[in-house]
Design an enzyme around this catalytic site. Sequence first.
Site, mmCIF file in Angstrom:
data_model
loop_
_atom_site.group_PDB
_atom_site.id
_atom_site.type_symbol
_atom_site.label_atom_id
_atom_site.label_comp_id
_atom_site.label_asym_id
_atom_site.label_seq_id
_atom_site.Cartn_x
_atom_site.Cartn_y
_atom_site.Cartn_z
ATOM 1 C CE1 TYR A 154 4.642 37.952 27.123
ATOM 2 C CE2 TYR A 154 4.891 36.326 25.392
ATOM 3 C CZ TYR A 154 5.187 37.560 25.923
ATOM 4 O OH TYR A 154 6.026 38.403 25.243
ATOM 5 C CG HIS A 211 9.449 39.955 29.986
ATOM 6 N ND1 HIS A 211 8.392 39.091 30.032
ATOM 7 C CD2 HIS A 211 9.165 40.816 28.964
ATOM 8 C CE1 HIS A 211 7.510 39.414 29.092
ATOM 9 N NE2 HIS A 211 7.963 40.459 28.440
HETATM 10 N N1 LIG Z 1 9.519 41.174 25.053
HETATM 11 C C1 LIG Z 1 8.432 41.894 25.166
HETATM 12 O O1 LIG Z 1 8.296 42.728 26.069
HETATM 13 C C2 LIG Z 1 7.337 41.684 24.171
HETATM 14 C C3 LIG Z 1 6.314 42.637 24.040
HETATM 15 C C4 LIG Z 1 5.341 42.425 23.075
HETATM 16 C C5 LIG Z 1 5.395 41.295 22.263
HETATM 17 N N2 LIG Z 1 6.387 40.363 22.429
HETATM 18 C C6 LIG Z 1 6.455 39.143 21.593
HETATM 19 O O2 LIG Z 1 6.339 39.495 20.227
HETATM 20 C C7 LIG Z 1 5.253 38.764 19.647
HETATM 21 C C8 LIG Z 1 4.620 39.555 18.515
HETATM 22 O O3 LIG Z 1 4.170 40.817 18.971
HETATM 23 P P1 LIG Z 1 2.630 41.192 19.094
HETATM 24 O O4 LIG Z 1 1.857 39.957 19.263
HETATM 25 O O5 LIG Z 1 2.522 42.205 20.144
HETATM 26 O O6 LIG Z 1 2.290 41.954 17.752
HETATM 27 P P2 LIG Z 1 2.511 41.754 16.169
HETATM 28 O O7 LIG Z 1 3.049 40.425 15.841
HETATM 29 O O8 LIG Z 1 3.209 42.975 15.710
HETATM 30 O O9 LIG Z 1 1.014 41.872 15.654
HETATM 31 C C9 LIG Z 1 0.042 40.930 15.951
HETATM 32 C C10 LIG Z 1 -1.279 41.406 15.338
HETATM 33 O O10 LIG Z 1 -1.170 41.405 13.912
HETATM 34 C C11 LIG Z 1 -2.248 40.649 13.347
HETATM 35 N N3 LIG Z 1 -1.692 39.969 12.174
HETATM 36 C C12 LIG Z 1 -0.660 39.100 12.117
HETATM 37 N N4 LIG Z 1 -0.386 38.748 10.857
HETATM 38 C C13 LIG Z 1 -1.273 39.403 10.080
HETATM 39 C C14 LIG Z 1 -1.501 39.455 8.680
HETATM 40 N N5 LIG Z 1 -0.740 38.762 7.836
HETATM 41 N N6 LIG Z 1 -2.519 40.236 8.208
HETATM 42 C C15 LIG Z 1 -3.305 40.937 9.065
HETATM 43 N N7 LIG Z 1 -3.150 40.925 10.403
HETATM 44 C C16 LIG Z 1 -2.121 40.167 10.910
HETATM 45 C C17 LIG Z 1 -2.700 39.711 14.409
HETATM 46 O O11 LIG Z 1 -4.089 39.489 14.289
HETATM 47 P P3 LIG Z 1 -4.695 38.036 13.863
HETATM 48 O O12 LIG Z 1 -4.599 37.189 15.090
HETATM 49 O O13 LIG Z 1 -6.089 38.367 13.472
HETATM 50 O O14 LIG Z 1 -3.881 37.546 12.723
HETATM 51 C C18 LIG Z 1 -2.418 40.501 15.694
HETATM 52 O O15 LIG Z 1 -3.525 41.356 16.001
HETATM 53 C C19 LIG Z 1 4.316 38.508 20.836
HETATM 54 O O16 LIG Z 1 3.378 37.496 20.590
HETATM 55 C C20 LIG Z 1 5.331 38.172 21.903
HETATM 56 O O17 LIG Z 1 5.760 36.840 21.767
HETATM 57 C C21 LIG Z 1 7.360 40.559 23.366
#
Ligand SMILES: NC(=O)c1ccc[n+]([C@@H]2O[C@H](COP(=O)([O-])OP(=O)(O)OC[C@H]3O[C@@H](n4cnc5c(N)ncnc54)[C@H](OP(=O)(O)O)[C@@H]3O)[C@@H](O)[C@H]2O)c1
Length: 293
Positions: free
Chosen positions: A49, A111
Site C-alpha cells: 500500500y 498477502h
Molecule cells: N488483503 C487484500 O488483498 C485486500 C484487498 C482489498 C482491500 N483490503 C483491505 O480492506 C480494506 C477495505 O476494503 P476497500 O477499501 O477495498 O473497500 P470497502 O471498505 O468495501 O469500501 C470502501 C469504499 O466505500 C466507501 N464508504 C465507506 N463507508 C461508507 C458509507 N458509510 N457510506 C458510503 N460510502 C462509504 C468509501 O468511500 P468514502 O471514502 O467516500 O467514504 C470507499 O469508496 C482496505 O482498505 C484494505 O485495508 C485488503
Amino acid sequence: MRNITLKNGIEMPLLGFGVLQIKNQEKCEQYVKEAVEIGYRMFDTAAAYGNERAVGNALKKVIEDGIVRRDELFVITKLWIKDAGETAAEIAFEESRKKLQLDYIDLYLVHQPYNDYYGAWRALEKLYQKGKIRAIGVSNFSAERLTDLCLNSRIRPMVNQIEMHPFYHQDQAIRTMRELGVQPQAWAPLCEGMKNIFSNKVLEKIGKRYGKSAAQTALRWNLDRQVSIVTKSTRLDHMREDFDIWDFSLSQSDRKLMDQLDLGYSEILDYGNPNIAKLFIQKKICREIEKDV
Ligand SMILES: NC(=O)c1ccc[n+]([C@@H]2O[C@H](COP(=O)([O-])OP(=O)(O)OC[C@H]3O[C@@H](n4cnc5c(N)ncnc54)[C@H](OP(=O)(O)O)[C@@H]3O)[C@@H](O)[C@H]2O)c1
C-alpha cells in the site's frame, strides 16, 4: 468495540480500518488519527500500500498524546509477493515493522498465495515464535491452498483475509476456515462501493427495521456471522457511520433475505483466473499501488 479470540488465544477486534489506495501520506495520517478518535482500534495496511510509515506516524502520535495505549491497538500488515521466500520475508518484515515504528506487529499476513509462500510462512513462524508478531495469517488463500498450508506447516494460519460482502458470501470458504481453526476476515466488506451497494433495496429495507443505513447493514451482517471486517473511508461521517454498528443484530429472517444478494463469484477480483495471478506477479496490476485516494 468487540473482539474475537484467535486460535492462539489472542484477542482481535471484529472491526478494523483499512488504508488501501491512500497513498497521500498526510491524508493517510489524518484518516488513521480520526479513526482512532472515533474508536477504531484495528488498522490494516500492507507493504504494497506504500503507506506503512504514515500509519506508523499516526499511531505514534495518538499513543504519545495519550489517546490510546499501544496494547489497545491491533496493527495488521502484509508481505508482498516479491518478498516471498524465507530470507526475503524476514527482511521485508523488519522493513515493515520499522516503517510502522512498532516493537511488534499484531497480525502479519502473507498477502497473496503466489511465489514461495511456504518459505515466507516458515519466516513468519520463526518471527511469531520470537514474539515479534502476535498472530500470523494469510490473505486471498482459496479453501484448497489454505487446507494444504494448514496440513503442511508447524503453525497454522490464525486468520485468512479474503473478499467477503453481501454480493459475495464465500460460505464454503468460511466453512473450510472454521474446520481448520482459521478466523475469517473480510476485505472490501462494502464491495468497494460497487454495485450501488449504498442504495441497494434489500439492504435498505433490512436496515430500516433497525434504523440503520445500507452500509451499516452490510457490515453488521458479516459481524453477525463472526467474520471480522476491515473497511475504509476517507470521510469522517462515513467513518462514524461504519463504526456505529454495535447496537443491533440482524434477525434470522433478515439474514435469510441476504442470501438473495449472493452472486457466488467476485466482480472485483477473480482469483480463479490465471491471468490475475500473472498480472499480480508481473506487477502489471497492483491495485493497491496504483490508485491514490
Ligand atoms: N488483503 C487484500 O488483498 C485486500 C484487498 C482489498 C482491500 N483490503 C483491505 O480492506 C480494506 C477495505 O476494503 P476497500 O477499501 O477495498 O473497500 P470497502 O471498505 O468495501 O469500501 C470502501 C469504499 O466505500 C466507501 N464508504 C465507506 N463507508 C461508507 C458509507 N458509510 N457510506 C458510503 N460510502 C462509504 C468509501 O468511500 P468514502 O471514502 O467516500 O467514504 C470507499 O469508496 C482496505 O482498505 C484494505 O485495508 C485488503
